[in-house]
Design a protein around this motif. Structure first.
Motif, mmCIF file in Angstrom:
data_model
loop_
_atom_site.group_PDB
_atom_site.id
_atom_site.type_symbol
_atom_site.label_atom_id
_atom_site.label_comp_id
_atom_site.label_asym_id
_atom_site.label_seq_id
_atom_site.Cartn_x
_atom_site.Cartn_y
_atom_site.Cartn_z
ATOM 1 N N ASP A 44 12.262 -22.490 -26.582
ATOM 2 C CA ASP A 44 13.558 -22.535 -27.273
ATOM 3 C C ASP A 44 14.631 -23.153 -26.384
ATOM 4 O O ASP A 44 15.428 -23.979 -26.836
ATOM 5 N N PHE A 45 14.648 -22.750 -25.117
ATOM 6 C CA PHE A 45 15.629 -23.260 -24.156
ATOM 7 C C PHE A 45 15.512 -24.777 -24.024
ATOM 8 O O PHE A 45 16.511 -25.502 -24.081
ATOM 9 N N VAL A 46 14.304 -25.268 -23.844
ATOM 10 C CA VAL A 46 14.077 -26.707 -23.670
ATOM 11 C C VAL A 46 14.388 -27.453 -24.962
ATOM 12 O O VAL A 46 15.089 -28.477 -24.948
ATOM 13 N N ARG A 47 13.891 -26.960 -26.076
ATOM 14 C CA ARG A 47 14.063 -27.662 -27.354
ATOM 15 C C ARG A 47 15.538 -27.880 -27.701
ATOM 16 O O ARG A 47 15.926 -28.958 -28.148
ATOM 17 N N ILE A 48 16.366 -26.872 -27.469
ATOM 18 C CA ILE A 48 17.798 -26.973 -27.773
ATOM 19 C C ILE A 48 18.455 -28.088 -26.953
ATOM 20 O O ILE A 48 19.355 -28.775 -27.419
ATOM 21 N N ARG A 49 17.992 -28.293 -25.726
ATOM 22 C CA ARG A 49 18.635 -29.225 -24.807
ATOM 23 C C ARG A 49 17.972 -30.602 -24.753
ATOM 24 O O ARG A 49 18.549 -31.538 -24.194
ATOM 25 N N LEU A 50 16.793 -30.741 -25.299
ATOM 26 C CA LEU A 50 15.962 -31.928 -25.102
ATOM 27 C C LEU A 50 16.650 -33.233 -25.491
ATOM 28 O O LEU A 50 16.515 -34.235 -24.787
ATOM 29 N N ASN A 51 17.375 -33.270 -26.563
ATOM 30 C CA ASN A 51 18.019 -34.514 -27.002
ATOM 31 C C ASN A 51 19.415 -34.709 -26.424
ATOM 32 O O ASN A 51 20.049 -35.732 -26.662
ATOM 33 N N LYS A 53 20.229 -33.609 -22.928
ATOM 34 C CA LYS A 53 20.229 -33.642 -21.468
ATOM 35 C C LYS A 53 18.945 -34.263 -20.951
ATOM 36 O O LYS A 53 17.929 -34.308 -21.645
ATOM 37 N N SER A 54 18.992 -34.676 -19.698
ATOM 38 C CA SER A 54 17.789 -35.219 -19.066
ATOM 39 C C SER A 54 16.846 -34.066 -18.700
ATOM 40 O O SER A 54 17.274 -32.910 -18.603
ATOM 41 N N LEU A 55 15.596 -34.395 -18.476
ATOM 42 C CA LEU A 55 14.632 -33.374 -18.069
ATOM 43 C C LEU A 55 15.040 -32.732 -16.742
ATOM 44 O O LEU A 55 14.879 -31.528 -16.554
ATOM 45 N N SER A 56 15.592 -33.533 -15.847
ATOM 46 C CA SER A 56 16.051 -32.998 -14.562
ATOM 47 C C SER A 56 17.152 -31.970 -14.759
ATOM 48 O O SER A 56 17.165 -30.922 -14.098
ATOM 49 N N GLU A 57 18.077 -32.260 -15.662
ATOM 50 C CA GLU A 57 19.166 -31.325 -15.932
ATOM 51 C C GLU A 57 18.645 -30.026 -16.554
ATOM 52 O O GLU A 57 19.094 -28.935 -16.201
ATOM 53 N N ILE A 58 17.693 -30.153 -17.446
ATOM 54 C CA ILE A 58 17.110 -28.966 -18.090
ATOM 55 C C ILE A 58 16.389 -28.114 -17.044
ATOM 56 O O ILE A 58 16.558 -26.893 -17.003
ATOM 57 N N CYS A 59 15.611 -28.745 -16.189
ATOM 58 C CA CYS A 59 14.902 -28.008 -15.134
ATOM 59 C C CYS A 59 15.893 -27.308 -14.201
ATOM 60 O O CYS A 59 15.667 -26.169 -13.792
#
Length: 70
Positions: A44-51, A53-59
């Motif tokens: 859920d956390f990743v899916r909300i941010r995927l479009n 933010k960058s993957l680096s920012e999400i990590c």
């Protein structure tokens, strides 16, 4: 697949998975993340941010959350 870590003598188990058409992404993380977030929480956390933010920012966001939960 079974192998030994280059850093210590503990065995590492590797599992191969095939992504299916319905899969949007796969999370690869150390086991420590699952002590603080469920699989669904991470998805859920990743899916909300995927479009947004960058993957680096999400990590980095996940890492920051885990540091504060310790």
């Amino acid at each position: 697949i079974y192998t030994l870590s280059l850093h210590d003598a503990l065995p590492i188990y590797i599992r191969t998975l095939m992504l299916e058409d319905q899969d949007d992404f796969m999370v690869i993380a150390c086991d420590g993340i699952w002590n603080f977030m469920s699989s669904q929480d991470v998805v859920d956390f990743v899916r909300i941010r995927l479009n947004k933010k960058s993957l680096s920012e999400i990590c980095e966001e996940v890492r920051s959350i885990l540091i504060f939960k310790k």
